[in-house]
Design an enzyme around this catalytic site. Sequence first.
Site, mmCIF file in Angstrom:
data_model
loop_
_atom_site.group_PDB
_atom_site.id
_atom_site.type_symbol
_atom_site.label_atom_id
_atom_site.label_comp_id
_atom_site.label_asym_id
_atom_site.label_seq_id
_atom_site.Cartn_x
_atom_site.Cartn_y
_atom_site.Cartn_z
ATOM 1 C CB CYS A 172 -0.984 -0.189 1.017
ATOM 2 S SG CYS A 172 -0.482 0.114 3.028
ATOM 3 C CB CYS A 215 -4.038 1.884 -1.562
ATOM 4 S SG CYS A 215 -2.158 2.016 -1.811
ATOM 5 C CB CYS A 234 2.513 -2.123 -7.070
ATOM 6 S SG CYS A 234 2.469 -3.265 -7.167
#
Length: 251
Positions: free
Chosen positions: A119, A191, A198
Amino acid sequence: MASESPGTSVPPSFVTAVGHPVRWRLLGELARGDLAVHELTALLGQPQNLVSYHLRKLRTVDLVTARRSSADGRDTYYSLDLAHCGDLLAAAGAALHPGLALGRPTPAGSAGGRVLFVCTGNSARSQMAEALLRHRTAGAVEAYSAGSRPRPIHPHAVTALAARGIDLAGARPKHFDEVTGQSFHYVITLCDKVKEICPEFPDHPRPVHWSIPDPVNDPDGLAAFERVADNLAARIEFLLHALADQQRKAS
């Protein structure tokens, strides 16, 4: 479902709801993680209006829920309620024959592998998920967490897990850089913001997304963190099935 007794000529509502090929494929994709409409249209190769229509059908039986993205308010993430899906499957089986009303024990002892939760801040959701998974499997699953902009562990996260017998006080925030290049069986983004940035990891082409609201700024305070812990714990139970199945196929 109470009126749908064994031997009835009317199929259970679950069967009619998921019987269409497009809806069944939607369930299959959402069983892996939360997805936006544009992602579902790409995966299914179907136009957006058709995908949206079938999503509405699944929402009418409370199989699928929708949550507005916290990263882009124009986007909506759809989630499959796996626990409710399991209940409806069991009820559908019982409607056909009582012997088909079977439970679904979680294979914690047979699950293994490496899982990374990410996250933005690595201060609440991903830390809680890491600790919950490690605790649930007694360390049989190697659980890790990291964030794009690490911040100190939130005290409410520590308190929420302490109520579950898990000590998070010694945890430290970690940046993506500490895990980049490592291989994981599952990379799970928690999130909506971090989902877009990512990093890629070896042998894992498609991260799984769990769209979970950030409890840090929630006015409910500790109660919001407790809800997140409940949400994560429920999802982890189903993750264990996926890990066990992956392990069986690899052996």
